[in-house]
Design a protein around this motif. Structure first.
Motif, PDB file in Angstrom:
ATOM      1  N   SER A  24      35.818 -15.071 -25.271  1.00  0.00           N
ATOM      2  CA  SER A  24      36.025 -16.478 -25.621  1.00  0.00           C
ATOM      3  C   SER A  24      36.361 -16.681 -27.090  1.00  0.00           C
ATOM      4  N   ILE A  25      36.096 -15.685 -27.935  1.00  0.00           N
ATOM      5  CA  ILE A  25      36.337 -15.864 -29.371  1.00  0.00           C
ATOM      6  C   ILE A  25      37.320 -14.866 -29.960  1.00  0.00           C
ATOM      7  N   GLU A  26      37.658 -13.807 -29.231  1.00  0.00           N
ATOM      8  CA  GLU A  26      38.447 -12.747 -29.847  1.00  0.00           C
ATOM      9  C   GLU A  26      39.852 -13.221 -30.217  1.00  0.00           C
ATOM     10  N   HIS A  27      40.440 -14.108 -29.419  1.00  0.00           N
ATOM     11  CA  HIS A  27      41.786 -14.580 -29.730  1.00  0.00           C
ATOM     12  C   HIS A  27      41.795 -15.357 -31.044  1.00  0.00           C
ATOM     13  N   ALA A  28      40.789 -16.225 -31.215  1.00  0.00           N
ATOM     14  CA  ALA A  28      40.704 -17.008 -32.463  1.00  0.00           C
ATOM     15  C   ALA A  28      40.485 -16.095 -33.665  1.00  0.00           C
ATOM     16  N   LEU A  29      39.679 -15.052 -33.486  1.00  0.00           N
ATOM     17  CA  LEU A  29      39.435 -14.127 -34.595  1.00  0.00           C
ATOM     18  C   LEU A  29      40.694 -13.348 -34.953  1.00  0.00           C
ATOM     19  N   THR A  33      42.684 -13.010 -38.851  1.00  0.00           N
ATOM     20  CA  THR A  33      42.897 -11.700 -39.503  1.00  0.00           C
ATOM     21  C   THR A  33      41.802 -11.435 -40.539  1.00  0.00           C
ATOM     22  N   TRP A  34      41.706 -10.200 -41.000  1.00  0.00           N
ATOM     23  CA  TRP A  34      40.689  -9.806 -41.981  1.00  0.00           C
ATOM     24  C   TRP A  34      41.121  -8.517 -42.656  1.00  0.00           C
ATOM     25  N   ASP A  35      40.474  -8.244 -43.782  1.00  0.00           N
ATOM     26  CA  ASP A  35      40.772  -7.027 -44.543  1.00  0.00           C
ATOM     27  C   ASP A  35      39.759  -5.928 -44.263  1.00  0.00           C
ATOM     28  N   GLU A  36      38.524  -6.322 -44.012  1.00  0.00           N
ATOM     29  CA  GLU A  36      37.494  -5.329 -43.712  1.00  0.00           C
ATOM     30  C   GLU A  36      36.462  -5.941 -42.786  1.00  0.00           C
ATOM     31  N   ALA A  37      35.770  -5.083 -42.054  1.00  0.00           N
ATOM     32  CA  ALA A  37      34.726  -5.526 -41.117  1.00  0.00           C
ATOM     33  C   ALA A  37      33.369  -5.058 -41.625  1.00  0.00           C
ATOM     34  N   ILE A  38      32.410  -5.964 -41.620  1.00  0.00           N
ATOM     35  CA  ILE A  38      31.057  -5.664 -42.092  1.00  0.00           C
ATOM     36  C   ILE A  38      30.081  -5.892 -40.954  1.00  0.00           C
ATOM     37  N   GLY A  39      29.179  -4.945 -40.743  1.00  0.00           N
ATOM     38  CA  GLY A  39      28.142  -5.093 -39.726  1.00  0.00           C
ATOM     39  C   GLY A  39      26.774  -5.177 -40.363  1.00  0.00           C
ATOM     40  N   ILE A 105      33.039  -4.563 -29.341  1.00  0.00           N
ATOM     41  CA  ILE A 105      33.561  -5.293 -30.500  1.00  0.00           C
ATOM     42  C   ILE A 105      34.735  -4.547 -31.118  1.00  0.00           C
ATOM     43  N   PHE A 106      34.578  -3.221 -31.278  1.00  0.00           N
ATOM     44  CA  PHE A 106      35.653  -2.411 -31.848  1.00  0.00           C
ATOM     45  C   PHE A 106      36.922  -2.528 -31.004  1.00  0.00           C
ATOM     46  N   ASP A 107      36.775  -2.464 -29.695  1.00  0.00           N
ATOM     47  CA  ASP A 107      37.952  -2.520 -28.823  1.00  0.00           C
ATOM     48  C   ASP A 107      38.568  -3.919 -28.804  1.00  0.00           C
ATOM     49  N   ALA A 108      37.720  -4.938 -28.718  1.00  0.00           N
ATOM     50  CA  ALA A 108      38.228  -6.315 -28.638  1.00  0.00           C
ATOM     51  C   ALA A 108      38.978  -6.706 -29.904  1.00  0.00           C
ATOM     52  N   LEU A 109      38.462  -6.292 -31.053  1.00  0.00           N
ATOM     53  CA  LEU A 109      39.063  -6.675 -32.336  1.00  0.00           C
ATOM     54  C   LEU A 109      39.944  -5.582 -32.921  1.00  0.00           C
ATOM     55  N   GLU A 110      40.108  -4.490 -32.154  1.00  0.00           N
ATOM     56  CA  GLU A 110      40.972  -3.381 -32.560  1.00  0.00           C
ATOM     57  C   GLU A 110      40.571  -2.839 -33.935  1.00  0.00           C
ATOM     58  N   LEU A 111      39.280  -2.624 -34.115  1.00  0.00           N
ATOM     59  CA  LEU A 111      38.753  -2.110 -35.375  1.00  0.00           C
ATOM     60  C   LEU A 111      38.816  -0.585 -35.403  1.00  0.00           C
ATOM     61  N   GLN A 112      38.956  -0.050 -36.598  1.00  0.00           N
ATOM     62  CA  GLN A 112      38.875   1.397 -36.794  1.00  0.00           C
ATOM     63  C   GLN A 112      37.664   1.770 -37.627  1.00  0.00           C
ATOM     64  N   ARG A 113      37.165   0.801 -38.390  1.00  0.00           N
ATOM     65  CA  ARG A 113      36.051   1.103 -39.297  1.00  0.00           C
ATOM     66  C   ARG A 113      35.216  -0.159 -39.512  1.00  0.00           C
ATOM     67  N   MET A 114      33.909   0.019 -39.633  1.00  0.00           N
ATOM     68  CA  MET A 114      32.997  -1.068 -39.971  1.00  0.00           C
ATOM     69  C   MET A 114      31.965  -0.538 -40.950  1.00  0.00           C
ATOM     70  N   ASP A 115      31.890  -1.166 -42.118  1.00  0.00           N
ATOM     71  CA  ASP A 115      30.868  -0.790 -43.092  1.00  0.00           C
ATOM     72  C   ASP A 115      29.586  -1.567 -42.822  1.00  0.00           C
ATOM     73  N   HIS A 116      28.491  -1.064 -43.356  1.00  0.00           N
ATOM     74  CA  HIS A 116      27.186  -1.678 -43.089  1.00  0.00           C
ATOM     75  C   HIS A 116      26.715  -2.489 -44.276  1.00  0.00           C
ATOM     76  N   CYS A 117      26.102  -3.630 -43.974  1.00  0.00           N
ATOM     77  CA  CYS A 117      25.509  -4.486 -45.001  1.00  0.00           C
ATOM     78  C   CYS A 117      23.994  -4.512 -44.776  1.00  0.00           C
ATOM     79  N   GLU A 118      23.244  -4.336 -45.838  1.00  0.00           N
ATOM     80  CA  GLU A 118      21.785  -4.300 -45.696  1.00  0.00           C
ATOM     81  C   GLU A 118      21.204  -5.666 -45.334  1.00  0.00           C
ATOM     82  N   GLY A 119      21.887  -6.733 -45.712  1.00  0.00           N
ATOM     83  CA  GLY A 119      21.384  -8.069 -45.387  1.00  0.00           C
ATOM     84  C   GLY A 119      21.465  -8.344 -43.903  1.00  0.00           C
ATOM     85  N   ALA A 120      20.477  -9.081 -43.377  1.00  0.00           N
ATOM     86  CA  ALA A 120      20.475  -9.411 -41.952  1.00  0.00           C
ATOM     87  C   ALA A 120      19.793 -10.769 -41.765  1.00  0.00           C
ATOM     88  N   LEU A 121      19.191 -10.993 -40.608  1.00  0.00           N
ATOM     89  CA  LEU A 121      18.651 -12.314 -40.276  1.00  0.00           C
ATOM     90  C   LEU A 121      17.609 -12.793 -41.280  1.00  0.00           C
TER      91      LEU A 121
END
Length: 324
Positions: A24-29, A33-39, A105-121
């Motif tokens: 439901s959201i992948e088309h809008a994303l 577009t984006w330069d990098e993906a953060i998890g 998520i990787f397949d839906a958004l066609e990602l090759q790499r995701m870096d990690h962020c220490e911040g969370a909820l």
């Protein structure tokens, strides 16, 4: 993976469920577009550490590593056998599901790499609280975005908010509204009460309530969002008393807030910057007395008629409005 068994069939089922959620959201994303993906959060961190331990990166998540990790899980076959570096015992049970979601998520958004962020909820909650302390409330930013998106008349919103809060301050003690979030809630409702006009004028209060209840409003709890939607729903015409009753004792306070909001909207029904009189409000139980300056109502027949109709609406919920 309820019993801890890991099979390709079960993994495929988890993966498919995740892909369906993302659809439901992948088309809008993709359009953004984006330069990098953060998890963020523990599962993505654990996957990154597992890939690093297996020689597939330096802590980031990558598509090749996900495929390798999935094959390794299938060989293990049971969550109790998961012993990857960086994965705590209490995270083993959810690790296969987390991997399936991340692969989706990787397949839906066609990602090759995701870096990690220490911040969370938890860090997000702290950020929100600090922002409120420094008068940078994320909820205000959220409502401003909502108002901009639905082309709210900002000048009218300011007028109604100012009058509603002034009315609130006069009756808060008598109506037992001087604790909790009630003043903020009234101010928020005044800001966004016209968002539904962008959809249609007919029943716009219902459209607005639907938008507020079902939108993702950052910073608002689910209950706050439902209360806000209910105030917008009840700001004109009939007040749905049964809906207010669903909030128990708070339902009475919400109806009182609704009455104040309706008063402020009627007060500025004739839009513009014309000089408006000072009025005095007195509250007592299920009644509100509004005192205008001498002869003002006689000279402003439309406003007098407006308040006469409002008094009739309020009698339907057992409420008395006296205007003189």
């Amino acid at each position: 993976f309820k019993d801890g068994k890991i099979t390709p069939a079960r993994y495929a089922q988890a993966y498919t469920a995740a892909r369906l959620e993302i659809m439901s959201i992948e088309h809008a994303l993709h359009r953004l577009t984006w330069d990098e993906a953060i998890g963020s959060s523990g599962t993505i961190r654990a996957i990154g550490l597992a890939l690093k331990a297996g020689g597939h990166g330096t802590g980031e998540v990558n598509a090749e590593g996900l495929a390798w990790l999935k094959r390794k899980l299938f060989k293990l076959g049971d969550v109790d056998k998961i012993d990857f570096e960086g994965i705590k015992p209490d995270r083993r049970a959810i690790f296969p599901a987390g991997l399936a979601i991340l692969e989706a998520i990787f397949d839906a958004l066609e990602l090759q790499r995701m870096d990690h962020c220490e911040g969370a909820l938890r860090e997000g909650v702290l950020y929100d609280l600090l922002g409120r302390h420094h008068h940078e409330d994320v909820r205000e930013r959220t409502l401003s975005s909502l108002m901009e998106r639905y082309h709210v008349d900002l000048e009218q919103a300011v007028r109604v908010e100012r009058k509603a809060l002034h009315a609130f301050d006069q009756v808060a003690e008598d109506w037992e509204l001087d604790d909790g979030v009630w003043r903020e809630l009234l101010g928020w409702a005044a800001k966004v009460h016209e968002v539904g006009l962008d959809i249609a004028h007919y029943h716009y209060h219902k459209h607005g309530a639907y938008l507020i209840e079902h939108s993702d409003l950052a910073g608002f709890s689910r209950e706050d969002q439902q209360m806000l939607a209910l105030l917008v729903r009840g700001h004109r015409r009939n007040i749905p008393k049964d809906k207010f009753a669903e909030f128990g004792d708070d339902g009475i306070k919400l109806i009182r807030l609704c009455v104040l909001l309706r008063f402020a909207i009627l007060f500025h029904h004739i839009r513009g910057t014309q000089e408006m009189p000072q009025v005095v409000l007195h509250a007592n139980g299920d009644s509100l007395d509004v005192l205008f300056p001498d002869n003002w109502l006689d000279e402003n027949q439309l406003t007098q008629a407006d308040f006469g109709l409002e008094a009739e609406w309020l009698t339907r919920v057992g409420f008395t409005l006296n205007v003189r």
